[in-house]
Design a protein around this motif. Structure first.
Motif, PDB file in Angstrom:
ATOM      1  N   MET A 187       0.817  -1.048  -0.180  1.00 45.60           N
ATOM      2  CA  MET A 187       0.049   0.230   0.130  1.00 45.60           C
ATOM      3  C   MET A 187       1.013   1.419  -0.084  1.00 45.60           C
ATOM      4  SD  MET A 187      -3.022   1.309   2.874  1.00 45.60           S
ATOM      5  CE  MET A 187      -3.632  -0.137   2.739  1.00 45.60           C
ATOM      6  N   ASN A 188       0.262   2.229  -0.978  1.00 42.16           N
ATOM      7  CA  ASN A 188       1.577   2.881  -0.903  1.00 42.16           C
ATOM      8  C   ASN A 188       0.813   4.396  -0.796  1.00 42.16           C
ATOM      9  OD1 ASN A 188       3.398   2.480  -2.816  1.00 42.16           O
ATOM     10  ND2 ASN A 188       2.298   2.145  -3.910  1.00 42.16           N
ATOM     11  N   ALA A 189       1.499   5.132   0.309  1.00 40.87           N
ATOM     12  CA  ALA A 189       0.635   6.533   1.415  1.00 40.87           C
ATOM     13  C   ALA A 189       0.805   7.331   0.654  1.00 40.87           C
ATOM     14  CB  ALA A 189       0.900   6.872   2.817  1.00 40.87           C
ATOM     15  N   TYR A 190       0.603   8.833   0.669  1.00 41.05           N
ATOM     16  CA  TYR A 190       1.457  10.104   0.371  1.00 41.05           C
ATOM     17  C   TYR A 190       0.716  11.127   1.875  1.00 41.05           C
ATOM     18  CZ  TYR A 190       0.833  14.530  -2.850  1.00 41.05           C
ATOM     19  OH  TYR A 190       0.911  15.619  -3.260  1.00 41.05           O
ATOM     20  N   LEU A 191       2.066  11.566   2.030  1.00 46.68           N
ATOM     21  CA  LEU A 191       1.965  12.262   3.499  1.00 46.68           C
ATOM     22  C   LEU A 191       1.300  14.124   2.627  1.00 46.68           C
ATOM     23  CD1 LEU A 191       3.001   9.117   4.142  1.00 46.68           C
ATOM     24  CD2 LEU A 191       4.396  10.265   5.909  1.00 46.68           C
ATOM     25  N   VAL A 192       0.538  14.649   4.299  1.00 44.62           N
ATOM     26  CA  VAL A 192       0.842  15.276   3.738  1.00 44.62           C
ATOM     27  C   VAL A 192       1.028  16.438   5.534  1.00 44.62           C
ATOM     28  CG1 VAL A 192      -0.387  17.984   2.677  1.00 44.62           C
ATOM     29  CG2 VAL A 192      -1.043  15.615   1.983  1.00 44.62           C
ATOM     30  N   GLY A 193       1.920  17.208   5.574  1.00 47.38           N
ATOM     31  CA  GLY A 193       2.488  18.046   6.835  1.00 47.38           C
ATOM     32  C   GLY A 193       3.336  17.306   7.027  1.00 47.38           C
ATOM     33  N   ALA A 194       3.773  18.375   8.004  1.00 45.28           N
ATOM     34  CA  ALA A 194       5.267  17.901   9.196  1.00 45.28           C
ATOM     35  C   ALA A 194       6.822  18.144   8.322  1.00 45.28           C
ATOM     36  CB  ALA A 194       5.096  16.425   9.178  1.00 45.28           C
ATOM     37  N   ASP A 195       7.723  18.530   8.533  1.00 41.56           N
ATOM     38  CA  ASP A 195       8.967  19.141   8.178  1.00 41.56           C
ATOM     39  C   ASP A 195       9.395  17.469   8.206  1.00 41.56           C
ATOM     40  OD1 ASP A 195       8.273  21.701   7.598  1.00 41.56           O
ATOM     41  OD2 ASP A 195       9.227  22.531   9.046  1.00 41.56           O
ATOM     42  N   VAL A 196       9.267  17.470   9.677  1.00 37.97           N
ATOM     43  CA  VAL A 196      10.176  16.127   9.402  1.00 37.97           C
ATOM     44  C   VAL A 196       9.528  14.923  10.076  1.00 37.97           C
ATOM     45  CG1 VAL A 196      12.584  15.223  11.089  1.00 37.97           C
ATOM     46  CG2 VAL A 196      12.068  17.448  10.145  1.00 37.97           C
ATOM     47  N   LEU A 197       9.605  13.856   9.751  1.00 38.90           N
ATOM     48  CA  LEU A 197       9.018  12.869  10.005  1.00 38.90           C
ATOM     49  C   LEU A 197       9.137  11.702  11.234  1.00 38.90           C
ATOM     50  CD1 LEU A 197       7.787  11.286   6.090  1.00 38.90           C
ATOM     51  CD2 LEU A 197       6.995  12.282   7.355  1.00 38.90           C
TER      52      LEU A 197
END
Length: 108
Positions: free
Chosen positions: A1-11
């Protein structure tokens, strides 16, 4: 499953947690740049959108939620912490993987 992450400079530890759920990061945008605040042209190859609410404005979240609904992609909105993300992902995708996923059983 692939995710598109939005937000946060550092994970931080979030990629490790996503790996436990069988999720790989397709793309990550911080949401700070003007180009990141508009809807992307397409989300091809993305199965899940993760919105980190403590780093996003209301309009940015609205754009990505609308796009997720238009393209029939699941989305999760949570704070940028491993605990919060884990709780949100448990509702959408169990740690046991796709075999235990209730959505997978409905597709057969």
């Amino acid at each position: 499953m692939n995710a598109y992450l939005v937000g946060a400079d550092v994970l931080g530890n979030i990629p490790d947690l996503l790996t436990q759920y069988g999720i790989s990061i397709h793309k990550h945008v911080s949401g700070r740049h003007a180009a990141h605040q508009r809807k992307p042209a397409s989300l091809k190859g993305v199965d899940l959108i993760i919105l980190f609410t403590d780093f996003l404005g209301h309009n940015v979240m609205r754009h990505y939620r609308e796009l997720a609904n238009e393209e029939n992609i699941r989305f999760v909105a949570c704070r940028r912490s491993v605990c919060s993300l884990s709780q949100s992902l448990d509702k959408v995708c169990p740690r046991d993987g796709c075999a235990a996923c209730p959505n997978q059983k409905n597709r057969r």
